[in-house]
Design an enzyme around this catalytic site. Structure first.
Site, PDB file in Angstrom:
ATOM      1  N   THR A 170       1.100  -0.977  -0.149  1.00 48.74           N
ATOM      2  CA  THR A 170      -0.070  -0.162   0.081  1.00 48.74           C
ATOM      3  C   THR A 170       0.806   1.517  -0.171  1.00 48.74           C
ATOM      4  O   THR A 170       0.421   2.369  -0.890  1.00 48.74           O
ATOM      5  CB  THR A 170      -0.936   0.265   0.858  1.00 48.74           C
ATOM      6  N   TYR A 218      17.056  -5.566  12.775  1.00 54.55           N
ATOM      7  CA  TYR A 218      16.977  -5.602  11.319  1.00 54.55           C
ATOM      8  C   TYR A 218      17.797  -5.912  10.197  1.00 54.55           C
ATOM      9  O   TYR A 218      17.374  -6.633   8.959  1.00 54.55           O
ATOM     10  CB  TYR A 218      16.541  -3.784  10.725  1.00 54.55           C
TER      11      TYR A 218
HETATM   12  P1  NDP Z   1       6.908   1.614   4.128  1.00 50.82           P
HETATM   13  O1  NDP Z   1       7.372   1.639   5.806  1.00 50.82           O
HETATM   14  O2  NDP Z   1       6.859   2.531   3.530  1.00 50.82           O
HETATM   15  O3  NDP Z   1       5.360   0.507   3.674  1.00 50.82           O
HETATM   16  C1  NDP Z   1       5.361  -0.631   4.603  1.00 50.82           C
HETATM   17  C2  NDP Z   1       4.385  -1.489   3.184  1.00 50.82           C
HETATM   18  O4  NDP Z   1       4.244  -2.763   4.490  1.00 50.82           O
HETATM   19  C3  NDP Z   1       3.251  -0.249   4.408  1.00 50.82           C
HETATM   20  O5  NDP Z   1       2.110  -1.519   2.732  1.00 50.82           O
HETATM   21  C4  NDP Z   1       2.796  -1.784   5.428  1.00 50.82           C
HETATM   22  O6  NDP Z   1       1.765  -2.115   5.054  1.00 50.82           O
HETATM   23  C5  NDP Z   1       2.866  -3.061   4.598  1.00 50.82           C
HETATM   24  N1  NDP Z   1       3.589  -3.389   6.131  1.00 50.82           N
HETATM   25  C6  NDP Z   1       4.150  -3.713   7.128  1.00 50.82           C
HETATM   26  N2  NDP Z   1       3.697  -4.385   8.849  1.00 50.82           N
HETATM   27  C7  NDP Z   1       3.737  -5.207   7.321  1.00 50.82           C
HETATM   28  C8  NDP Z   1       2.308  -6.629   8.187  1.00 50.82           C
HETATM   29  N3  NDP Z   1       3.274  -7.339   9.082  1.00 50.82           N
HETATM   30  N4  NDP Z   1       1.907  -7.362   7.376  1.00 50.82           N
HETATM   31  C9  NDP Z   1       1.671  -6.819   6.548  1.00 50.82           C
HETATM   32  N5  NDP Z   1       2.091  -6.041   5.654  1.00 50.82           N
HETATM   33  C10 NDP Z   1       3.102  -4.818   6.388  1.00 50.82           C
HETATM   34  O7  NDP Z   1       8.032   0.198   4.076  1.00 50.82           O
HETATM   35  P2  NDP Z   1       9.487   0.694   2.437  1.00 50.82           P
HETATM   36  O8  NDP Z   1       8.692   1.248   1.563  1.00 50.82           O
HETATM   37  O9  NDP Z   1      10.158   2.069   2.966  1.00 50.82           O
HETATM   38  O10 NDP Z   1      10.106  -0.561   2.746  1.00 50.82           O
HETATM   39  C11 NDP Z   1       9.259  -1.760   1.823  1.00 50.82           C
HETATM   40  C12 NDP Z   1      10.472  -2.804   2.116  1.00 50.82           C
HETATM   41  O11 NDP Z   1      11.543  -2.115   1.858  1.00 50.82           O
HETATM   42  C13 NDP Z   1      11.315  -3.018   3.595  1.00 50.82           C
HETATM   43  O12 NDP Z   1      10.811  -5.117   3.632  1.00 50.82           O
HETATM   44  C14 NDP Z   1      11.621  -2.010   3.698  1.00 50.82           C
HETATM   45  O13 NDP Z   1      12.447  -2.889   4.680  1.00 50.82           O
HETATM   46  C15 NDP Z   1      12.826  -2.730   2.416  1.00 50.82           C
HETATM   47  N6  NDP Z   1      13.682  -1.101   2.513  1.00 50.82           N
HETATM   48  C16 NDP Z   1      13.413  -0.056   2.886  1.00 50.82           C
HETATM   49  C17 NDP Z   1      14.170   0.829   2.748  1.00 50.82           C
HETATM   50  C18 NDP Z   1      13.969   2.435   3.034  1.00 50.82           C
HETATM   51  O14 NDP Z   1      15.233   2.730   2.944  1.00 50.82           O
HETATM   52  N7  NDP Z   1      13.790   2.614   2.514  1.00 50.82           N
HETATM   53  C19 NDP Z   1      15.937   0.425   2.428  1.00 50.82           C
HETATM   54  C20 NDP Z   1      16.042  -1.334   2.370  1.00 50.82           C
HETATM   55  C21 NDP Z   1      15.126  -1.388   2.433  1.00 50.82           C
HETATM   56  P3  NDP Z   1       0.309  -0.566   6.095  1.00 50.82           P
HETATM   57  O15 NDP Z   1       0.723   0.450   5.768  1.00 50.82           O
HETATM   58  O16 NDP Z   1      -0.945  -0.909   6.635  1.00 50.82           O
HETATM   59  O17 NDP Z   1       0.399  -0.447   7.601  1.00 50.82           O
END
Ligand code: NDP
Length: 248
Positions: free
Chosen positions: A16, A156
């Site tokens: 999302t 993490y």
């Molecule tokens: P965001 O926090 O922006 O978005 C997280 C998304 O994951 C949301 O859609 C959220 O849904 C969903 N989510 C979180 N927890 C759960 C759960 N327990 N079950 C189902 N859905 C869940 O994260 P990012 O887009 O920044 O990160 C996405 C991925 O990329 C992650 O794995 C992160 O570790 C990885 N990453 C990110 C980096 C960055 O700099 N941003 C760098 C390296 C890796 P809801 O809205 O309903 O909470």
């Protein structure tokens, strides 16, 4: 060669916001039918599914990544709706940062449970349908800190390093069945997850990044699209760094 996903179905966990949402939009734009999970943002999720063309083209599924039954239910919903699951993107992830001295067992558990055990649950559920199809592409979203480590992110970094070993193991187990498994390891990407970092921190980070900028969610989506598509049919067990050169 364009990255075409016509006739493919893809499930993205955590679709999302941020990187997951960019992947959902890119896969849909490339012609795939896309399902995505979320934890709490029902309104955003339903609006996104509508935007992508409604139930024929997109499914929003509320499923907590850390819950084995909900993860299995998400995979089953895709198979029930569209008869197959061609791509699985394990993206849902959280942080609970803190130096080890202050990190609680709950902080450790929450991150490992969502980021790493969550990957186990959803991949296990997709294993059988993908093996039966003798085709499929799994992409897990790790992180630059899974490779380099990071002070204040022991939980993490452990979860993200674990994903790399996990995904390579899947690549070895499933290769003979025509199923591929690869990792994308993003650097610092502008999303809600990194929104709290002040200008000072991001300014300093940019200096450390050979390409001198933070990444955008679309930078990650492009790499994932390549790994989901038939442009990468001879690529498996690979970790693709999309980090502006941070971890070379
Ligand atoms: P965001 O926090 O922006 O978005 C997280 C998304 O994951 C949301 O859609 C959220 O849904 C969903 N989510 C979180 N927890 C759960 C759960 N327990 N079950 C189902 N859905 C869940 O994260 P990012 O887009 O920044 O990160 C996405 C991925 O990329 C992650 O794995 C992160 O570790 C990885 N990453 C990110 C980096 C960055 O700099 N941003 C760098 C390296 C890796 P809801 O809205 O309903 O909470």
């Amino acid at each position: 060669m364009t990255l075409d996903l016509t006739d493919k179905t893809v499930l993205v966990t955590g679709g999302t916001r941020g990187i997951g949402r960019a992947i959902v939009e890119a896969a849909s734009g490339a012609g795939a039918r896309v399902a995505f999970t979320y934890r709490s943002s029902s309104e955003t999720a339903n609006a996104l599914a509508e935007q992508l063309g409604g139930a024929e083209r997109a499914l929003a599924i509320q499923a907590d990544a850390g819950d084995p039954e909900q993860a299995a239910g998400a995979v089953q919903s895709v198979v029930d709706a569209w008869g197959q699951i061609d791509g699985l993107v394990v993206n849902a992830g959280i942080t609970r940062d803190g130096l080890m001295i202050r990190m609680t067992p709950e902080d450790w558990e929450a991150v490992i449970s969502t980021n790493l055990t969550g990957a186990f649950h959803v991949c296990k559920a997709a294993y059988r349908p993908m093996m039966k199809q003798r085709a499929g592409s799994i992409v897990t979203i790790s992180s630059v800190v899974g490779v380099t480590g990071n002070a204040g992110q022991a939980n993490y970094a452990a979860s993200k390093a674990g994903l790399i070993g996990f995904t390579k193991s899947l690549a070895r187990e499933l290769g003979g069945r025509g199923v591929r498994a690869n990792v994308v390891a993003p650097g610092y990407i502008k999303t809600d997850m990194t929104a709290d970092l002040g200008e000072n921190v991001t300014g300093h980070m940019k200096e450390q990044i050979p390409l001198k900028r933070l990444g955008q969610p679309e930078d990650i989506a492009a790499a994932v699209l390549f790994l989901l598509s038939d442009a990468s049919t001879y690529v498996t067990g690979h970790t693709l760094h999309v980090d502006g050169g941070m971890a070379m």
